[in-house]
Structure formats: structure tokens, C-alpha cells
Write an enzyme that holds these catalytic residues in place. Structure first.
Site, PDB file in Angstrom:
ATOM      1  N   CYS A 198      19.701  19.992  -4.532  1.00  0.00           N
ATOM      2  CA  CYS A 198      19.606  18.897  -5.897  1.00  0.00           C
ATOM      3  C   CYS A 198      20.828  17.385  -5.972  1.00  0.00           C
ATOM      4  O   CYS A 198      21.935  18.152  -5.384  1.00  0.00           O
ATOM      5  CB  CYS A 198      19.253  19.159  -7.418  1.00  0.00           C
ATOM      6  SG  CYS A 198      20.383  19.961  -8.088  1.00  0.00           S
ATOM      7  N   GLN A 243      24.846  17.218  -5.447  1.00  0.00           N
ATOM      8  CA  GLN A 243      24.678  17.878  -4.087  1.00  0.00           C
ATOM      9  C   GLN A 243      25.138  19.354  -3.712  1.00  0.00           C
ATOM     10  O   GLN A 243      26.151  19.647  -3.102  1.00  0.00           O
ATOM     11  CB  GLN A 243      26.608  16.611  -3.443  1.00  0.00           C
ATOM     12  CG  GLN A 243      25.769  15.334  -3.452  1.00  0.00           C
ATOM     13  CD  GLN A 243      27.059  14.745  -3.137  1.00  0.00           C
ATOM     14  OE1 GLN A 243      28.394  14.393  -3.432  1.00  0.00           O
ATOM     15  NE2 GLN A 243      26.531  13.878  -2.256  1.00  0.00           N
ATOM     16  N   HIS A 244      24.001  19.547  -4.944  1.00  0.00           N
ATOM     17  CA  HIS A 244      23.907  21.374  -4.062  1.00  0.00           C
ATOM     18  C   HIS A 244      23.139  22.748  -4.650  1.00  0.00           C
ATOM     19  O   HIS A 244      22.415  21.506  -5.120  1.00  0.00           O
ATOM     20  CB  HIS A 244      25.187  22.249  -5.668  1.00  0.00           C
ATOM     21  CG  HIS A 244      25.307  21.596  -6.818  1.00  0.00           C
ATOM     22  ND1 HIS A 244      25.741  20.597  -7.656  1.00  0.00           N
ATOM     23  CD2 HIS A 244      24.522  22.352  -7.381  1.00  0.00           C
ATOM     24  CE1 HIS A 244      25.433  20.903  -8.691  1.00  0.00           C
ATOM     25  NE2 HIS A 244      24.672  22.231  -8.388  1.00  0.00           N
ATOM     26  N   ALA A 245      23.107  23.497  -4.266  1.00  0.00           N
ATOM     27  CA  ALA A 245      21.898  24.748  -4.616  1.00  0.00           C
ATOM     28  C   ALA A 245      22.932  25.406  -5.102  1.00  0.00           C
ATOM     29  O   ALA A 245      24.060  25.747  -4.899  1.00  0.00           O
ATOM     30  CB  ALA A 245      20.996  24.933  -3.117  1.00  0.00           C
TER      31      ALA A 245
END
Length: 146
Positions: free
Chosen positions: A109, A62-64
């Protein structure tokens, strides 16, 4: 539109997708290589970590990353990777130890549906940097539109 695929092969360092990992099989078993020296692997590894014992209802990622690239390899079991580059969203069922999912910088993602036996190896192009993460999807999408 979401696509569930194993066919989207990364063709460049800026495109997410599956990369086949070089492996060698003989009567002793299989040796898989991910050392950055082969053109199939897009960067020199500066950090490695692995994820395991993820409860079935939990989501990871839950990040880039602003500048860090990653390759995720399911060493055991399986998980689903949800990838968004600001224009495309794709889901990848990761269950092949001879393939990695390449996630370049500035690609969002998240990971879910971990099997109980899943061990996911993550190889990165940079060392850990807390400031290098974008942890809010709306902020990420705004940055991608600029």
C-alpha cells in the site's frame, strides 16, 4: 489495469477493501465505533496512530507487512490509497469517516493526494515491529510469487 473505486468491499480477512464502520446518529451527532468486537472489524486493535500535515507532493506507506493487518480511516479530509495484492491493483479515494480501508498482511500500500486538512487514523492488529515491513516493491512482488 487500475480501478478507482469505493465499491470493493472486503469480504474476508485476506481480502483488502472498504469496510463500513458501525455508527449511530441521533440529534447529538454521530458516534462511530471501531473496537474489534463487531464482525465488521476484522481484528482486535493493538496499536493506533494518525497521520496529518502531509505535504501535497508527498507519499506515505510504500510498504507491506508480513503479518500485521491495518484499517485506515479518514477522520478529516481525504487521501488516495493505492493497494496491490500481487495480482490486483486498486485505488481508493478515502473521504468517508464511516468507512475504513482494510489492508491485510502481505498487501502493498501507498498513500498520496492528502488534502491539507487530512487526518488519517490507522488501527493495527500488531504492535510496531520494524522487521515486519517489506519496503521494496520488487522484493514484495517476488515474495508474493513464491
Amino acid at each position: 489495469m487500475k480501478n478507482t473505486t469505493k465499491q470493493h468491499i472486503s469480504q474476508s480477512p485476506t481480502d483488502f477493501g472498504i469496510i463500513p464502520l458501525p455508527h449511530h446518529t441521533d440529534e447529538r451527532g454521530t458516534l462511530c465505533v471501531a473496537d474489534g468486537s463487531d464482525q465488521a472489524f476484522p481484528f482486535k486493535v493493538k496499536r493506533a496512530f494518525w497521520i496529518y500535515d502531509v505535504p501535497q507532493d508527498q507519499t506515505r506507506g510504500q510498504h507491506a507487512h508480513h503479518s500485521c493487518a491495518e484499517v485506515l480511516i479518514p477522520l478529516c479530509g481525504s487521501f488516495v490509497a493505492h493497494v496491490n495484492d500481487g495480482t490486483r491493483t486498486m485505488d481508493f479515494v478515502m473521504d468517508n469517516r464511516n468507512e475504513g480501508l482494510y489492508i491485510p498482511p502481505m498487501v502493498w500500500c501507498s498513500f498520496s493526494d492528502f488534502s491539507t486538512d487530512c487526518v488519517c487514523l490507522c488501527l493495527t492488529s500488531d504492535e510496531y515491529d520494524k522487521e515486519g515491513y517489506i519496503n521494496d516493491l520488487n522484493l514484495y512482488l517476488n515474495e508474493k510469487q513464491k
